[in-house]
Scaffold this active site. Sequence first.
Site, PDB file in Angstrom:
ATOM      1  N   ARG A 251       0.970  -1.465  -0.108  1.00  0.00           N
ATOM      2  CA  ARG A 251       0.423  -0.220  -0.069  1.00  0.00           C
ATOM      3  C   ARG A 251       1.025   1.439  -0.087  1.00  0.00           C
ATOM      4  NH1 ARG A 251      -2.246   0.296   6.107  1.00  0.00           N
ATOM      5  NH2 ARG A 251      -0.744  -0.212   6.920  1.00  0.00           N
TER       6      ARG A 251
ATOM      7  N   ASP B 123      -5.244  -2.510   0.702  1.00  0.00           N
ATOM      8  CA  ASP B 123      -4.669  -2.564   1.937  1.00  0.00           C
ATOM      9  C   ASP B 123      -5.259  -3.475   2.771  1.00  0.00           C
ATOM     10  OD1 ASP B 123      -5.513  -2.198   4.500  1.00  0.00           O
ATOM     11  OD2 ASP B 123      -5.622   0.251   4.547  1.00  0.00           O
ATOM     12  N   LEU B 124      -4.282  -4.641   3.045  1.00  0.00           N
ATOM     13  CA  LEU B 124      -4.594  -5.692   3.645  1.00  0.00           C
ATOM     14  C   LEU B 124      -5.857  -6.267   4.675  1.00  0.00           C
ATOM     15  CD1 LEU B 124      -1.161  -7.029   3.451  1.00  0.00           C
ATOM     16  CD2 LEU B 124      -2.484  -8.255   1.986  1.00  0.00           C
TER      17      LEU B 124
ATOM     18  N   HIS C 187      13.652 -21.168   5.437  1.00  0.00           N
ATOM     19  CA  HIS C 187      14.952 -21.377   3.865  1.00  0.00           C
ATOM     20  C   HIS C 187      16.102 -21.979   4.909  1.00  0.00           C
ATOM     21  CE1 HIS C 187      16.074 -18.121   7.318  1.00  0.00           C
ATOM     22  NE2 HIS C 187      17.878 -18.421   6.758  1.00  0.00           N
TER      23      HIS C 187
ATOM     24  N   LYS D 280      18.926 -24.493   1.564  1.00  0.00           N
ATOM     25  CA  LYS D 280      20.677 -24.772   1.827  1.00  0.00           C
ATOM     26  C   LYS D 280      21.626 -25.335   0.841  1.00  0.00           C
ATOM     27  CE  LYS D 280      21.419 -20.578   5.435  1.00  0.00           C
ATOM     28  NZ  LYS D 280      22.167 -19.910   4.952  1.00  0.00           N
TER      29      LYS D 280
ATOM     30  N   GLU E 276      24.960 -16.308  15.586  1.00  0.00           N
ATOM     31  CA  GLU E 276      24.516 -14.387  14.978  1.00  0.00           C
ATOM     32  C   GLU E 276      24.891 -13.550  15.847  1.00  0.00           C
ATOM     33  OE1 GLU E 276      20.039 -14.348  13.166  1.00  0.00           O
ATOM     34  OE2 GLU E 276      20.124 -15.081  14.803  1.00  0.00           O
TER      35      GLU E 276
ATOM     36  N   ASP F  42      12.195 -18.131  17.608  1.00  0.00           N
ATOM     37  CA  ASP F  42      12.100 -18.336  16.535  1.00  0.00           C
ATOM     38  C   ASP F  42      13.334 -18.649  16.047  1.00  0.00           C
ATOM     39  OD1 ASP F  42      12.169 -15.684  14.697  1.00  0.00           O
ATOM     40  OD2 ASP F  42      14.041 -14.856  15.651  1.00  0.00           O
TER      41      ASP F  42
ATOM     42  N   HIS G  45      13.728 -23.926  12.702  1.00  0.00           N
ATOM     43  CA  HIS G  45      15.859 -23.826  12.415  1.00  0.00           C
ATOM     44  C   HIS G  45      16.008 -25.335  13.166  1.00  0.00           C
ATOM     45  CE1 HIS G  45      14.793 -20.752  10.045  1.00  0.00           C
ATOM     46  NE2 HIS G  45      15.228 -19.670  10.404  1.00  0.00           N
TER      47      HIS G  45
ATOM     48  N   LYS H 216      21.619 -14.534  20.032  1.00  0.00           N
ATOM     49  CA  LYS H 216      22.381 -13.136  19.081  1.00  0.00           C
ATOM     50  C   LYS H 216      23.670 -12.340  19.508  1.00  0.00           C
ATOM     51  CE  LYS H 216      17.819 -11.842  16.937  1.00  0.00           C
ATOM     52  NZ  LYS H 216      18.434 -12.818  15.767  1.00  0.00           N
TER      53      LYS H 216
END
Length: 486
Positions: free
Chosen positions: A47, A90-91, A174, A178, A212, A231, A236, A336
Amino acid sequence: MFTDSSFTFVLFGGTGDLSMRKILPALYEAHRAGMLAEGGKIVGVARHAEDRAGYIEWVNAHVKPYVSKNGLDETAWASFLERIQYVKLDLGKPEDFALLRDAVSELPGIRVFYLATGPSLFVPICHALAAVGLNTNSRIVLEKPLGYDLKSSNAINDAVGEIFAEEQIYRIDHYLGKEPVQNLLALRFGNALFEPLWRREWVESIQITIAEELGVEARGDFYDNTGALRDMVQNHLLQLLSIVAMEPPHSMDSDSVRDEKLRVLRALKPIDPRDIGKVAVRGQYHAGGIRGTSVPAYATEPGVKANTNTETFVALKVEIENWRWAGVPFFLRTGKRLADRVAEIVVNFRAVPHSALGPTALRPGANRLVIRLQPNETIRLYCLAKQPGEGMNLASVHLDLAFDQFFREGQMEAYQRLLLDVINGRLALFVRRDEQEAAWRWVEPILNEWAAANKPPKPYAAGTWGPAASSAMLAQHGTCWLEEEN
């Protein structure tokens, strides 16, 4: 992986960070390599831009920095932009989806709807697509996180499942796209050398790390309500674990592979709440330095509550209750603001039962396989050899498979592979609903115990490898994290 099938790729969240950094660059690379059907179209949905010209200007400004490690091919880029159309939508207004229906009704081939949005919008978008008849001849891609816990995950899956059949739903992770993860399957099931050793009789322990250097960046609001266990571990890390530990599938078709992964997830030994302190470490980074740069504490990041108990680091000892892996500890770790950006799988083989060559051959990790997923994708096999010179002195040597050196053709990025699989209707690298439920079912008791205890995570300085308790957990089993040994 060329597709000769026409397609219409509809990208919700078409001006968002994920679209700019990953999805559109991956589609461009597939286009540049000639892997997309000539008639395939990409429809950005957002939008912010007023019209197609404004959207193309946005794409030029925000996508170019993330494409082509070897430089941008201006001719290929220009022809890629010709594929792109745009719908301002506009969702929050279901009636706007008629605009999308009108825009794609004459476009060719299978329709792929990629939801690069927050999970709270998944169900409203699916209902709105169905209301205008766009849930047929279509596939839908759902980004993580899919829910906050088992109940919310089931609620989303139930709602989406009322509109799309399971074979139309592509839950993306994802890491499964890899190249080294794909090579892990080839290594295990294509070589007589490794498969006989891939079991409790010969494996001492296995480590899986996703570390990370970055903090939460601009995702403070999201991350503070999520944490590292939700997360990274629930998706993963458990997906990587299931690929490492799975039985040989009957074939490489989608259900054969996912059936074997599911068996691993269902065989995970439930963690007794009384043992949480022994087998689960949660941490939170404090102020520190990474590569000479000072970084703030997690609690002072934008969007994060000052008194937060959200974990930015998790280390777990996991066991699999089946004949192949009984008694072998799997150590999972993610965090992290750690000392380095690395994702790797370390398989430590057992020492020889008796050594006539001295104690070196008996030390843990003398024989190991290290599969590096990022940043440099390699497979390294460590073994012992005699040092040149007098006497029988052993030294660690290694055999390397560095993909970028061995294969002349460039490697395909994870998102590029996965997006081509969606367009071509290949489901093997996507998470099935029962896999997701099994992962949530195993993780949830840990979440509940941490919430009930209401204790702050263990502190660790940014730029280190996490709380000392993580190392102590491995020391109890006579081992250590790979970087500590080095």
